[in-house]
Structures are given as C-alpha cells and as structure tokens.
Design an enzyme around this catalytic site. Structure first.
Site, PDB file in Angstrom:
ATOM      1  N   ASP A 243       6.864   0.162  -4.300  1.00  7.72           N
ATOM      2  CA  ASP A 243       7.018  -0.761  -3.161  1.00  7.72           C
ATOM      3  C   ASP A 243       6.597  -0.165  -1.830  1.00  7.72           C
ATOM      4  OD1 ASP A 243       9.251   1.025  -2.820  1.00  7.72           O
ATOM      5  OD2 ASP A 243      10.219  -0.508  -1.586  1.00  7.72           O
TER       6      ASP A 243
ATOM      7  N   ASN B 102       3.623   5.123   0.022  1.00  7.31           N
ATOM      8  CA  ASN B 102       3.530   6.349  -0.760  1.00  7.31           C
ATOM      9  C   ASN B 102       3.363   6.073  -2.254  1.00  7.31           C
ATOM     10  OD1 ASN B 102       6.193   5.361  -0.957  1.00  7.31           O
ATOM     11  ND2 ASN B 102       7.027   7.390  -1.374  1.00  7.31           N
TER      12      ASN B 102
ATOM     13  N   ASP C 126       8.821   4.084  -9.169  1.00  8.70           N
ATOM     14  CA  ASP C 126       9.495   4.488  -7.945  1.00  8.70           C
ATOM     15  C   ASP C 126      10.977   4.136  -8.083  1.00  8.70           C
ATOM     16  OD1 ASP C 126       9.814   5.086  -5.098  1.00  8.70           O
ATOM     17  OD2 ASP C 126       9.922   2.913  -4.828  1.00  8.70           O
ATOM     18  N   LEU C 127      11.813   4.704  -7.229  1.00 11.28           N
ATOM     19  CA  LEU C 127      13.249   4.452  -7.310  1.00 11.28           C
ATOM     20  C   LEU C 127      13.733   3.490  -6.225  1.00 11.28           C
ATOM     21  CD1 LEU C 127      14.577   7.998  -8.284  1.00 11.28           C
ATOM     22  CD2 LEU C 127      14.443   5.949  -9.709  1.00 11.28           C
ATOM     23  N   ASP C 128      13.884   3.972  -4.994  1.00 11.59           N
ATOM     24  CA  ASP C 128      14.459   3.136  -3.929  1.00 11.59           C
ATOM     25  C   ASP C 128      13.542   1.958  -3.608  1.00 11.59           C
ATOM     26  OD1 ASP C 128      16.876   4.800  -3.067  1.00 11.59           O
ATOM     27  OD2 ASP C 128      15.255   6.271  -3.035  1.00 11.59           O
TER      28      ASP C 128
ATOM     29  N   THR D 106       9.020   9.384  -7.461  1.00 16.15           N
ATOM     30  CA  THR D 106       9.820   9.111  -6.274  1.00 16.15           C
ATOM     31  C   THR D 106       9.554  10.123  -5.163  1.00 16.15           C
ATOM     32  OG1 THR D 106      12.123   8.942  -5.471  1.00 16.15           O
ATOM     33  CG2 THR D 106      11.722  10.458  -7.290  1.00 16.15           C
ATOM     34  N   GLY D 107       9.930   9.744  -3.970  1.00 13.88           N
ATOM     35  CA  GLY D 107       9.914  10.679  -2.861  1.00 13.88           C
ATOM     36  C   GLY D 107      11.163  11.536  -2.816  1.00 13.88           C
TER      37      GLY D 107
END
Length: 273
Positions: free
Chosen positions: A222, A225, A16-18, A50-51
């Site tokens: 984190d 999702n 994931d990114l953020d 990522t979203g």
C-alpha cells in the site's frame, strides 16, 4: 489459461504489513492466520515484506506459526525461516551522517535509525508503544549518531504534515542522488535506505534462493516503498486504502479492499486455496 488458474500457480506470497496484511490496530487476525497456514500446508511460501525491524517481525512470525522468510527494513535485511541473515545491505556511513546533519535542528522531526538489532530514536515518543508489542526503542545522540550497521533511517514529524515531509524528500534526493533510495512507507513516514535496496530486489533474492523466479511471486502492498515489490513480482496487488501517489505510480495494477476488511486474506482464500 484462466486468470484464476494463473493465480493458483504462484509459489510465493509476499505481503507488506501495516496498511496491508495487518488490521488498523496492527494485528494479524485469526482468519488471516488460518489462510496463511493453509497456504503453507499446500506448499506455498509466505514472505513478510515490510519496513519494520526484523526483531519486531520475528514476534509476528512466531505468532503466525509458519517458517516464513522476512524481508525487513524495506529490503535492507532478509532473514530465512531459521532466523539467519541471508542478505544485508547497509546505508553508507557518510549517508547516515549527512541525513542526521541535515535534519537534527528541525525540532518538529523525530529521527529513527534501525541499526542491527536495535531501534534508535532521537527523542521520546510514547505513542509508538501502540505499534510494537515486544520491541522498543533506545535514545541516541544526534550529535554523535551511530554510523555503522544501519539498515535504514526514517523520519516522522510531530504534526504528521505530509507536504513538509515531501520537501525533505526532495532535499534528500537532491543531496544524495545515486547514493540512497528515498521513499514514503506511509504519508507521514519518510524512509531512506541504500541506493540498491528495495523490497522488490529482496524478493528476487528470496525467490532465487528457493529456486523460483519473480514471475512465481504474488505481492500485496500500500506504500510508495512497495512500488518495486509490486512491479517486480509476477502479480502485484494494491490496497484500496493506498495513498493516491501509489495508485498513480501503479495505474495498471489491480486494486483490492482494505486491511480493515482483511482484503489480502480474502483474496488469497478466493484465488490460491
């Protein structure tokens, strides 16, 4: 076989990114970039999971400088290292229409739509410029919304009230049972994809295309999702700064540090390099 040797065996790293790979100011640090490049040189595949929108992520991939696959819109889109779409699953038109009809009269709610190459928003929001360097939104009319080619619809409240968004989460799940995957990416961002879409299912598609299995994957995340991603991968690691809901949903998963400490890169450097 020791834990470290098992970790060393993983062929695919998905993150994931953020809140996970990126620092709190939404950047990839030089240390993280170096670690991911060294993993690539050793034959490991890195996958963005990522979203975010694929155009947004493509700019990060260019900065990173390795031929990474991109799982975007929480798994509704997968692009290969050449930027070609290898998987796409849209939100059904009637679900998009229902979501907009349900929420358009809530003046506290900003409605976002990721549609093909576009990011659409129901009203202006200057604060979003801090999150996205080279990708920006266009406005859309809530009384005439686009219904085709929609990867995901997501909702952010002006007051960032998580409890009020939870009420919307429950309404969406009741109204769209079996037709949508509803999940929080952060406590203040509620996202809706097609029922069969998740980062975990998209990672399965990437692994199979590369001739690997989910057991060959290690993943970091984190948010709610990320739950499918972290449970379906061979090993899933939870950020220490995750919302308590995430930790409760994944009680047996190892918890590492925070994105501000570059915990993902340090874990990879210590265990895979």
């Amino acid at each position: 076989m020791s834990l470290s040797s098992r970790v060393f065996m993983y062929k695919i790293v998905a993150s994931d990114l953020d809140g996970t790979l990126l620092t709190p100011d939404h950047k990839i640090t030089p240390f993280t970039k170096d670690v991911l490049n060294r993993l690539h040189q050793q034959g490991k595949d890195f996958v963005f999971a990522t979203g975010r929108h694929h155009i947004d992520v493509a700019g990060m991939r260019e900065h990173l400088g390795i031929p990474a696959y991109m799982i975007t819109s929480n798994g509704a889109r997968v692009h290969n290292s050449q930027g070609e779409v290898v998987f796409q699953q849209d939100v059904p038109a009637e679900v998009v229409k229902t979501l907009i009809e349900m929420t358009k009269d809530d003046n506290e709610m900003k409605i976002h739509i990721y549609r093909n190459d576009d990011w659409l928003l129901s009203e202006e929001d200057d604060s979003l410029k801090d999150f996205h360097d080279n990708f920006s939104y266009q406005l859309f009319d809530v009384n005439n919304p686009p219904l085709e080619g929609v990867a995901k619809v997501f909702f952010i409240r002006h007051d960032a009230d998580h409890d009020k968004l939870v009420k919307w989460e429950n309404r969406f799940k009741e109204q769209l049972a079996g037709r949508a995957n509803v999940a929080f990416s952060t406590p203040w961002c509620l996202e809706v994809m097609d029922a069969g879409v998740s980062k975990g299912h998209a990672l399965k598609a990437v692994a199979e295309e590369k001739g690997h299995a989910l057991n060959d994957c290690i993943a970091f995340g984190d948010g709610m999702n990320d739950v499918e991603l972290l449970t379906m991968a061979g090993k899933g690691l939870v950020m220490g700064t995750s919302h308590e809901k995430v930790k409760k949903a994944l009680p047996n998963h190892e918890v590492i540090g925070s994105s501000s400490d570059e915990a993902v890169a340090h874990y990879l450097a210590n265990n895979l390099l």
